[in-house]
Design an enzyme around this catalytic site. Structure first.
Site, PDB file in Angstrom:
ATOM      1  N   LEU A  62     -20.423  56.057  12.258  1.00 59.26           N
ATOM      2  CA  LEU A  62     -19.917  55.331  13.427  1.00 59.26           C
ATOM      3  C   LEU A  62     -20.934  54.346  13.953  1.00 59.26           C
ATOM      4  CD1 LEU A  62     -18.289  58.275  15.426  1.00 59.26           C
ATOM      5  CD2 LEU A  62     -17.099  56.470  14.189  1.00 59.26           C
ATOM      6  N   ASP A  80     -32.706  54.121  28.446  1.00 56.12           N
ATOM      7  CA  ASP A  80     -32.202  53.218  27.416  1.00 56.12           C
ATOM      8  C   ASP A  80     -30.770  52.769  27.738  1.00 56.12           C
ATOM      9  OD1 ASP A  80     -32.421  51.706  25.153  1.00 56.12           O
ATOM     10  OD2 ASP A  80     -32.047  53.350  23.750  1.00 56.12           O
ATOM     11  N   GLY A  86     -28.808  54.029  15.026  1.00 58.00           N
ATOM     12  CA  GLY A  86     -29.821  53.572  15.961  1.00 58.00           C
ATOM     13  C   GLY A  86     -31.189  53.733  15.336  1.00 58.00           C
ATOM     14  N   VAL A 103     -24.894  58.177  13.761  1.00 57.76           N
ATOM     15  CA  VAL A 103     -23.758  58.905  14.311  1.00 57.76           C
ATOM     16  C   VAL A 103     -22.607  58.888  13.319  1.00 57.76           C
ATOM     17  CG1 VAL A 103     -22.205  59.121  16.276  1.00 57.76           C
ATOM     18  CG2 VAL A 103     -24.475  58.148  16.589  1.00 57.76           C
TER      19      VAL A 103
END
Ligand code: NAG
Ligand code: NAG
Ligand code: NAG
Ligand code: NAG
Ligand code: NAG
Ligand code: NAG
Length: 794
Positions: free
Chosen positions: A513, A631, A516, A521
């Site tokens: 998905l 973040d 980072g 993910v």
């Protein structure tokens, strides 16, 4: 004549060997000889010196009368007289002048004696086979230690019908334990559990199945151990990994854990004695004791409430399930006790105070009192949870067994399959007092109502009140140190997943998905009631030092519950695998929504700003442990099915700390969402999130990224700078001039721009709190004119 000279030659040869001294001390032990128990190592040794008879010290002051391997540093005991009745210093073993062999304590009281026939004993001798004998004048053995074995047999030792070995109680406690090895009068060779503390056998867990034919167990000089029939034919081979007695010391012992094992120890020939040696294991019967004991009652190999697992060294280990601890830490075979108060069966419904820890491949096959089939795992969990008698539920292929305390005969092995759901109280004893004051059902209902009311500011104060109550309760429970618990059922509790489960749920991490700097993910499907789709985040660079810290963070994150946060459902913490399981957000990230092809409506964008701000207020001020996100950026704001913004990735800052600043700046350069204090040696406070929110709000207002290279007007390249310039030049309307909706609602868009400018003040103390931001966004509080915002250029 010839034989006499051969004898003297033999003597000469003996004296050339290192054990010459020992050999010379050997003599027939004559009537009237004795040894006293004191730590002077005095003993009667065999002619070769291989074996000795005497006292060995146990602990600091007790002594055991024993026979041991005398040439190895371990001085391994192979026979003992008084394991259950150790004696003190000054006790004495004596071959009396009238031929009795008696162990008496320091006060002269008889502790043990060799049972002899009428015939008179003339002498005693420690033989090189390891047999200690009492013999008559004509050298007939009247008593042999070989005929009275304790837990060990040696090569050349006959083991006849009626002979038995009884295991020790524990490794260093020589009293009779819980297992027995016996060649029965019916010819069957059997391993039994004992009806401890009675001196009786209980149930067989291994046998040679030779009723009517077994006659004798033979341990021959090549190290083979087998059962023979009367005519000498081999009926059952017990150990055949033979090693010659000329090169190895050998012994076979029924050990305290119920396993009959054969060991060898290399004989050193003086020269190589520098090397360190030890007993090595040749064979074990049964090969897996954890799976062998199947009797209907009793604690199995490990005692009650524990489970047995066979180590890589082929030895069983006893362990306690989560929420349980050893009854006697010095003897782990004694079983485990519950560390929490059991579920209350009357009055209060305590079900919601309990949760599960999953243990794959674990079972207590004997303790079930109810059985269901076919059912789902969730059904199995729920039925156990709602039943105060249920301590553990076993779920395997649609079968559900409920187990009660004490759990018996537990084992963990790949062949078991399925999983055990261990029910444990999540908050130990606190619930009792909490339960009396305010029912716990009420508590979760209040939280639910609280989050529903969040959308209406009228109830904000009311909500704060509830949250405070909630925080207090939670804080109290946090101090109970139940970090390792991972309750398994809905609400605020987290579920533990195995890596395998998540691998399966994500079809081997097929559907990515997003990715980072520290994680990837994946989409997954899990059966969690109605939530089927999940997002599985694989943390690749966790910097946290310990298991404990990770669990602690999970605990903190798991306790958050807000409609503007992505809910953590569970996690996996297995070896180097650290994965988090979140709700699946069907509308992707705000970044895609905002910077995509079509511009979202002004109304929608305002709602996203509200929601995000509210989520931050919750993290900063309303959860029990303040969480600084560190973040905030459109990529970390996800949109659920109804486009409600949900903050993700919160609570991870601590786990990923060292990489955090570098990662963010690395990706975004200096013009990012990152507050200036990150680049200075200033403390990091919640105000860093306020700064990032300010940038995010600007992006929401303008539907563009803060930094955009492909813009003709250089002044507009950095949105924050451009907005500040326009503010100073009083031309804020330029910012939204291409956005009809925002222009029409200019009073609001101007207000939002000013809030952004407040949020991105260089001095953190000038920035408002998120709570203040929410109040300003909602119009409850006037927005004061911001000072000329700093344009932060480095
Ligand atoms: C021990 O005594 C017996 C009987 O008196 C005798 O036959 C035997 O030779 C003796 N052994 C030694 C090693 O002295
Ligand atoms: C007894 O034996 C041990 C090692 O086997 C040795 O360290 C100790 O000094 C001996 N004690 C005496 C009194 O000989
Ligand atoms: C050995 O264990 C038995 C049984 O529990 C106990 O009664 C005895 O005191 C223990 N002996 C020692 C020396 O610890
Ligand atoms: C020896 O005894 C066993 C069992 O009693 C029997 O099965 C076997 O045939 C006998 N063998 C011989 C050679 O007699
Ligand atoms: C011990 O028994 C095994 C198996 O019967 C046999 O092969 C071996 O020769 C025996 N060794 C001795 C020394 O009798
Ligand atoms: C749980 O509570 C019981 C009873 O108050 C206490 O003895 C036990 O140590 C507690 N266990 C934990 C893990 O806190």
């Amino acid at each position: 004549m010839a034989s006499a000279s051969l004898y003297s030659l033999h003597l000469v040869l003996i004296c050339l060997f290192p054990y010459c001294v020992t050999a010379q001390t050997y003599r027939n032990i004559t009537l009237g000889s004795s040894i006293s128990a004191r730590n002077d190592n005095s003993s009667w040794t065999s002619p070769s010196g291989d074996f000795a008879f005497g006292f060995q010290q146990i602990g600091t002051e007790m002594f055991i009368l024993a026979i041991w391997f005398n040439k190895i540093p371990e001085k391994t005991i192979i026979w003992s007289a008084n394991g259950a009745n150790l004696v003190q210093e000054g006790s004495k073993i004596e071959l009396t002048t009238d031929g009795q062999f008696v162990l008496s304590d320091a006060k002269g009281k008889e502790v043990w004696t060799a049972t002899l026939p009428g015939t008179e004993v003339a002498y005693a001798a420690m033989l090189d086979t390891g047999n200690f004998v009492l013999a008559s004048r004509d050298s007939t053995n009247l008593w042999e230690s070989f005929n009275q074995p304790t837990d060990t047999i040696l090569p050349a030792q006959q083991f006849d019908q009626g002979n038995r070995l009884v295991a020790r109680y524990s490794e260093m406690n020589y009293s009779s334990g819980r297992f027995e090895f016996i060649l029965q009068a019916d010819g069957n060779l059997v391993l039994y559990t004992r009806a401890f503390p009675l001196d009786l056998v209980n149930t067989a867990y291994w046998s040679s199945k030779t009723v009517g034919s077994g006659f004798q167990v033979i341990f021959n000089q090549s190290g083979y151990i087998y059962l023979v029939a009367r005519n000498g034919s081999i009926l059952s081979m017990i150990a055949s990994n033979g090693a010659s007695t000329s090169q190895f010391y050998q012994r076979a012992i029924l050990e305290y854990d119920g396993v009959f094992r054969q060991y060898v120890y290399p004989k050193t020939n003086g020269a190589s004695s520098g090397r360190s040696m030890s007993w090595s294991l040749l064979s074990s019967v049964p090969s897996d004791i954890c799976m062998s004991i199947t009797e209907d009652t009793g604690g199995g190999a490990c005692g009650f409430n524990s489970y047995c697992v066979l180590g890589t060294d082929q030895r069983p280990r006893c362990e306690c399930p989560p929420g349980y601890s050893f009854l006697d830490p010095s003897n782990q075979m004694n079983g485990c006790k519950q560390d929490f108060v059991s579920q209350d069966c009357d009055g209060l419904q305590e079900a919601n105070l309990f949760g599960f820890r999953d243990m794959p491949n674990t079972d207590w096959p004997l303790s079930d009192y109810e059985y269901f089939q076919p059912v789902s795992e969730d059904w199995c969990r729920q039925t156990c949870l709602n039943d105060c008698f249920c301590a553990v539920a076993i779920f395997r292929n649609g079968n559900c067994w409920k187990k009660k305390i004490p759990l018996s005969n537990g084992r963990l092995a790949p062949s078991v399959g399925g999983k055990a759901l261990i029910k444990i109280r999540q908050e130990n004893s606190t619930c009792k007092s909490v339960g009396e004051g305010s029912n716990n059902n009420d508590r979760s209902t209040l939280i639910l109502i609280g989050s529903l009311l969040l959308s209406s500011s009228v109830f904000l104060n009311f909500l704060l009140l509830i949250v405070t109550l909630f925080v207090t309760l939670r804080f109290n429970s946090r101090r109970r140190k139940m970090l390792q618990l991972c309750p398994a059922i809905q609400g605020m509790s987290l579920r533990c997943f195995t890596y395998k489960e998540l691998e399966e749920a994500s079809s081997k991490f097929k559907d990515e998905l997003g990715r980072g700097a520290f994680s990837t993910v994946y989409k997954g499907v899990l059966d969690l009631g109605n939530k089927n789709l999940v997002a599985i985040k694989n943390l690749e660079k966790v910097v946290t030092e310990g298991e404990h810290e990770f669990q602690a963070e999970m605990n903190t994150i798991g306790k958050t519950n807000h409609k503007n946060l992505v809910q953590l459902l569970g996690f996996c913490n297995e070896g180097q695998h650290r994965l988090l399981v979140y709700e699946y957000m069907s509308n992707g990230s705000l970044a895609d929504y905002l910077f995509g092809n079509s511009r979202p409506s002004w109304h929608k964008r305002k709602q996203i700003a509200f929601g995000t701000a509210r989520g931050l207020v919750y993290l900063h001020e309303e959860c029990s442990n303040q969480i600084i996100h560190c973040d905030i950026k459109p990529q970390n704001i996800l949109l659920d099915g109804s486009f409600t913004p949900r903050i993700s990735d919160f609570g991870l800052a601590k786990l990923l700390k060292t990489d955090q600043t570098r990662t963010v700046t690395g990706i975004r350069g200096t013009k990012g969402y990152v507050a200036p204090e990150w680049f200075k040696s200033m403390p990091i406070t919640v105000k860093v999130d306020v700064y990032s929110f300010g940038i995010l709000l600007l992006e929401l207002i303008c539907c563009r990224k803060n930094f955009e290279q492909n813009i003709e007007d250089e002044r507009q390249m950095v949105l924050a700078d451009w907005v500040c310039d326009c503010y100073e030049e009083r031309t804020l309307s330029l910012i939204v001039e291409n956005d009809e909706e925002a222009l029409e609602d200019f009073k609001t868009s101007e207000k939002y721009l000013m809030i952004s400018i407040w949020c991105i003040q260089e001095d953190p103390s000038l920035r408002p709190t998120m709570k203040k931001v929410v109040q300003m966004l909602e119009g409850d509080v006037e927005v004061p004119l911001p000072p000329g915002a700093s344009s932060f250029v480095s």
